[in-house]
Every structure is written in C-alpha cells, then in structure tokens.
Design a protein around this motif. Structure first.
Motif, PDB file in Angstrom:
ATOM      1  N   LEU A  37       0.866  -1.167   0.000  1.00 28.24           N
ATOM      2  CA  LEU A  37       0.000   0.000   0.000  1.00 28.24           C
ATOM      3  C   LEU A  37       0.909   1.224   0.000  1.00 28.24           C
ATOM      4  O   LEU A  37       1.752   1.365   0.889  1.00 28.24           O
ATOM      5  CB  LEU A  37      -0.910  -0.020   1.233  1.00 28.24           C
ATOM      6  N   VAL A  38       0.764   2.070  -1.015  1.00 23.45           N
ATOM      7  CA  VAL A  38       1.597   3.269  -1.125  1.00 23.45           C
ATOM      8  C   VAL A  38       0.709   4.485  -1.358  1.00 23.45           C
ATOM      9  O   VAL A  38      -0.383   4.376  -1.914  1.00 23.45           O
ATOM     10  CB  VAL A  38       2.641   3.154  -2.259  1.00 23.45           C
ATOM     11  N   ASP A  39       1.200   5.663  -0.941  1.00 25.34           N
ATOM     12  CA  ASP A  39       0.468   6.892  -1.210  1.00 25.34           C
ATOM     13  C   ASP A  39       0.805   7.374  -2.618  1.00 25.34           C
ATOM     14  O   ASP A  39       1.591   6.746  -3.324  1.00 25.34           O
ATOM     15  CB  ASP A  39       0.742   7.954  -0.136  1.00 25.34           C
ATOM     16  N   GLN A  40       0.219   8.472  -3.041  1.00 23.80           N
ATOM     17  CA  GLN A  40       0.411   8.941  -4.406  1.00 23.80           C
ATOM     18  C   GLN A  40       1.843   9.355  -4.706  1.00 23.80           C
ATOM     19  O   GLN A  40       2.223   9.454  -5.875  1.00 23.80           O
ATOM     20  CB  GLN A  40      -0.545  10.086  -4.727  1.00 23.80           C
ATOM     21  N   ASP A  41       2.651   9.559  -3.681  1.00 21.38           N
ATOM     22  CA  ASP A  41       4.059   9.898  -3.884  1.00 21.38           C
ATOM     23  C   ASP A  41       4.963   8.681  -3.851  1.00 21.38           C
ATOM     24  O   ASP A  41       6.180   8.804  -3.950  1.00 21.38           O
ATOM     25  CB  ASP A  41       4.512  10.907  -2.816  1.00 21.38           C
ATOM     26  N   GLY A  42       4.365   7.500  -3.677  1.00 21.66           N
ATOM     27  CA  GLY A  42       5.137   6.270  -3.654  1.00 21.66           C
ATOM     28  C   GLY A  42       5.640   5.872  -2.282  1.00 21.66           C
ATOM     29  O   GLY A  42       6.364   4.894  -2.133  1.00 21.66           O
ATOM     30  N   ASN A  43       5.268   6.629  -1.246  1.00 24.75           N
ATOM     31  CA  ASN A  43       5.676   6.295   0.121  1.00 24.75           C
ATOM     32  C   ASN A  43       4.831   5.141   0.635  1.00 24.75           C
ATOM     33  O   ASN A  43       3.598   5.171   0.540  1.00 24.75           O
ATOM     34  CB  ASN A  43       5.494   7.499   1.052  1.00 24.75           C
ATOM     35  N   GLU A  44       5.482   4.137   1.180  1.00 24.92           N
ATOM     36  CA  GLU A  44       4.770   2.963   1.664  1.00 24.92           C
ATOM     37  C   GLU A  44       3.964   3.293   2.926  1.00 24.92           C
ATOM     38  O   GLU A  44       4.426   4.008   3.804  1.00 24.92           O
ATOM     39  CB  GLU A  44       5.741   1.823   1.949  1.00 24.92           C
ATOM     40  N   ILE A  45       2.747   2.784   2.973  1.00 21.83           N
ATOM     41  CA  ILE A  45       1.871   2.917   4.136  1.00 21.83           C
ATOM     42  C   ILE A  45       1.834   1.555   4.812  1.00 21.83           C
ATOM     43  O   ILE A  45       1.467   0.567   4.184  1.00 21.83           O
ATOM     44  CB  ILE A  45       0.442   3.331   3.720  1.00 21.83           C
ATOM     45  N   ASP A  46       2.232   1.500   6.062  1.00 21.62           N
ATOM     46  CA  ASP A  46       2.221   0.238   6.805  1.00 21.62           C
ATOM     47  C   ASP A  46       0.795  -0.053   7.260  1.00 21.62           C
ATOM     48  O   ASP A  46       0.255   0.660   8.107  1.00 21.62           O
ATOM     49  CB  ASP A  46       3.150   0.327   8.008  1.00 21.62           C
ATOM     50  N   PRO A  47       0.171  -1.105   6.716  1.00 22.73           N
ATOM     51  CA  PRO A  47      -1.206  -1.396   7.091  1.00 22.73           C
ATOM     52  C   PRO A  47      -1.329  -2.041   8.468  1.00 22.73           C
ATOM     53  O   PRO A  47      -2.405  -2.081   9.044  1.00 22.73           O
ATOM     54  CB  PRO A  47      -1.678  -2.351   6.003  1.00 22.73           C
ATOM     55  N   GLY A  48      -0.234  -2.591   8.986  1.00 25.64           N
ATOM     56  CA  GLY A  48      -0.260  -3.200  10.306  1.00 25.64           C
ATOM     57  C   GLY A  48      -0.861  -4.592  10.363  1.00 25.64           C
ATOM     58  O   GLY A  48      -0.949  -5.180  11.421  1.00 25.64           O
ATOM     59  N   ARG A  49      -1.296  -5.101   9.223  1.00 23.57           N
ATOM     60  CA  ARG A  49      -1.885  -6.447   9.177  1.00 23.57           C
ATOM     61  C   ARG A  49      -1.909  -6.939   7.742  1.00 23.57           C
ATOM     62  O   ARG A  49      -1.629  -6.192   6.823  1.00 23.57           O
ATOM     63  CB  ARG A  49      -3.277  -6.443   9.779  1.00 23.57           C
ATOM     64  N   GLU A  50      -2.278  -8.212   7.568  1.00 21.36           N
ATOM     65  CA  GLU A  50      -2.283  -8.815   6.232  1.00 21.36           C
ATOM     66  C   GLU A  50      -3.633  -8.697   5.528  1.00 21.36           C
ATOM     67  O   GLU A  50      -3.712  -8.865   4.318  1.00 21.36           O
ATOM     68  CB  GLU A  50      -1.876 -10.282   6.324  1.00 21.36           C
ATOM     69  N   THR A  51      -4.690  -8.443   6.269  1.00 23.21           N
ATOM     70  CA  THR A  51      -6.016  -8.221   5.691  1.00 23.21           C
ATOM     71  C   THR A  51      -6.482  -6.856   6.161  1.00 23.21           C
ATOM     72  O   THR A  51      -6.457  -6.570   7.363  1.00 23.21           O
ATOM     73  CB  THR A  51      -7.018  -9.302   6.138  1.00 23.21           C
ATOM     74  N   ILE A  52      -6.888  -6.008   5.200  1.00 24.27           N
ATOM     75  CA  ILE A  52      -7.312  -4.655   5.559  1.00 24.27           C
ATOM     76  C   ILE A  52      -8.628  -4.316   4.872  1.00 24.27           C
ATOM     77  O   ILE A  52      -9.017  -4.937   3.888  1.00 24.27           O
ATOM     78  CB  ILE A  52      -6.255  -3.596   5.186  1.00 24.27           C
ATOM     79  N   ALA A  53      -9.306  -3.309   5.401  1.00 27.69           N
ATOM     80  CA  ALA A  53     -10.520  -2.765   4.802  1.00 27.69           C
ATOM     81  C   ALA A  53     -10.212  -1.339   4.370  1.00 27.69           C
ATOM     82  O   ALA A  53      -9.797  -0.514   5.190  1.00 27.69           O
ATOM     83  CB  ALA A  53     -11.663  -2.785   5.805  1.00 27.69           C
ATOM     84  N   LEU A  54     -10.398  -1.057   3.080  1.00 30.25           N
ATOM     85  CA  LEU A  54     -10.165   0.282   2.549  1.00 30.25           C
ATOM     86  C   LEU A  54     -11.499   0.995   2.355  1.00 30.25           C
ATOM     87  O   LEU A  54     -12.470   0.407   1.868  1.00 30.25           O
ATOM     88  CB  LEU A  54      -9.427   0.203   1.210  1.00 30.25           C
ATOM     89  N   CYS A  55     -11.532   2.262   2.720  1.00 28.18           N
ATOM     90  CA  CYS A  55     -12.742   3.074   2.637  1.00 28.18           C
ATOM     91  C   CYS A  55     -13.176   3.261   1.182  1.00 28.18           C
ATOM     92  O   CYS A  55     -12.359   3.541   0.313  1.00 28.18           O
ATOM     93  CB  CYS A  55     -12.476   4.440   3.267  1.00 28.18           C
ATOM     94  N   ARG A  56     -14.471   3.092   0.941  1.00 28.51           N
ATOM     95  CA  ARG A  56     -15.062   3.368  -0.371  1.00 28.51           C
ATOM     96  C   ARG A  56     -16.020   4.546  -0.315  1.00 28.51           C
ATOM     97  O   ARG A  56     -16.356   5.114  -1.342  1.00 28.51           O
ATOM     98  CB  ARG A  56     -15.874   2.154  -0.857  1.00 28.51           C
ATOM     99  N   CYS A  57     -16.463   4.912   0.876  1.00 28.59           N
ATOM    100  CA  CYS A  57     -17.499   5.935   0.984  1.00 28.59           C
ATOM    101  C   CYS A  57     -16.937   7.348   1.083  1.00 28.59           C
ATOM    102  O   CYS A  57     -17.648   8.310   0.848  1.00 28.59           O
ATOM    103  CB  CYS A  57     -18.401   5.663   2.189  1.00 28.59           C
ATOM    104  N   GLY A  58     -15.674   7.476   1.474  1.00 28.58           N
ATOM    105  CA  GLY A  58     -15.062   8.795   1.625  1.00 28.58           C
ATOM    106  C   GLY A  58     -15.315   9.446   2.970  1.00 28.58           C
ATOM    107  O   GLY A  58     -14.891  10.575   3.206  1.00 28.58           O
ATOM    108  N   LYS A  59     -15.987   8.781   3.882  1.00 23.53           N
ATOM    109  CA  LYS A  59     -16.344   9.373   5.183  1.00 23.53           C
ATOM    110  C   LYS A  59     -15.440   8.933   6.332  1.00 23.53           C
ATOM    111  O   LYS A  59     -15.547   9.470   7.433  1.00 23.53           O
ATOM    112  CB  LYS A  59     -17.794   9.027   5.551  1.00 23.53           C
ATOM    113  N   SER A  60     -14.546   7.986   6.113  1.00 19.75           N
ATOM    114  CA  SER A  60     -13.702   7.456   7.184  1.00 19.75           C
ATOM    115  C   SER A  60     -12.791   8.533   7.770  1.00 19.75           C
ATOM    116  O   SER A  60     -12.259   9.376   7.049  1.00 19.75           O
ATOM    117  CB  SER A  60     -12.843   6.305   6.642  1.00 19.75           C
ATOM    118  N   GLY A  61     -12.606   8.454   9.073  1.00 19.78           N
ATOM    119  CA  GLY A  61     -11.687   9.358   9.748  1.00 19.78           C
ATOM    120  C   GLY A  61     -10.256   8.852   9.743  1.00 19.78           C
ATOM    121  O   GLY A  61      -9.355   9.548  10.220  1.00 19.78           O
TER     122      GLY A  61
END
Length: 101
Positions: A37-61
């Motif tokens: 998982l990387v941001d738009q600049d290519g920096n890796e985002i540590d998800p902290g686990r092997e299974t994750i849930a990514l926001c689709r609604c745009g409302k997540s904090g």
C-alpha cells in the motif's frame, strides 16, 4: 497481440502471490493476501496487518482505511459492477486471441 511482461524494476508480485480485493456491498474494499500500500508519492503505508478494509465511501476518519462510517452515512454500492468496463472487455478479447494461437 502480446501482453507486456513485468520488467526487473516493476513492483509486480510474482504470479499467484497477488492480493484478492473484494468490494463488499454497501461497505469497504477488503484486501487479502500479499500487497503493498503506497500513497500517491510512492511512500509505503504500513497497514499493520495482512487483511485490511479500505474506505469506499469517503467518510472514514482514518483514510485510506475503513472505520465503519459508511454505515452512519448510508453509503450504498453494489459488490459487483452493473456492467463490464470497456477496457476489461478489450483485455479479455486480447487474452482469448493469445490463447487461440
């Protein structure tokens, strides 16, 4: 038509070792398996686990991760597309042509 093969500098995972991404009806995208998982600049985002849930609604904090806000927001989306994307059909047709050769 031949499909391009990953080069040595590509971030592609070896065949069969990719992630499975499942859009849940009215909910997040669940990602399981080997992924980066990387941001738009290519920096890796540590998800902290092997299974994750990514926001689709745009409302997540805690974007890009899901925090359950879709339930309070009344987010609604199907699990599968209502019709195939044109690019997916072109790719599927090209694969069939390659298999026929």
């Amino acid at each position: 038509m031949t499909r391009p093969q990953p080069g040595p500098d590509d971030d592609a995972l070896p065949a069969g070792e990719g992630a499975t991404i499942t859009p849940y009806r009215d909910g997040p995208l669940i990602v399981r398996g080997a992924f980066r998982l990387v941001d738009q600049d290519g920096n890796e985002i540590d998800p902290g686990r092997e299974t994750i849930a990514l926001c689709r609604c745009g409302k997540s904090g805690i974007k890009p991760f899901c925090d359950g806000s879709h339930k309070r927001a009344g987010f609604s989306a199907p699990s599968a597309p209502s019709r195939p994307r044109p690019a997916a059909r072109i790719l599927s047709d090209a694969r069939r042509e390659d298999d026929d050769r």
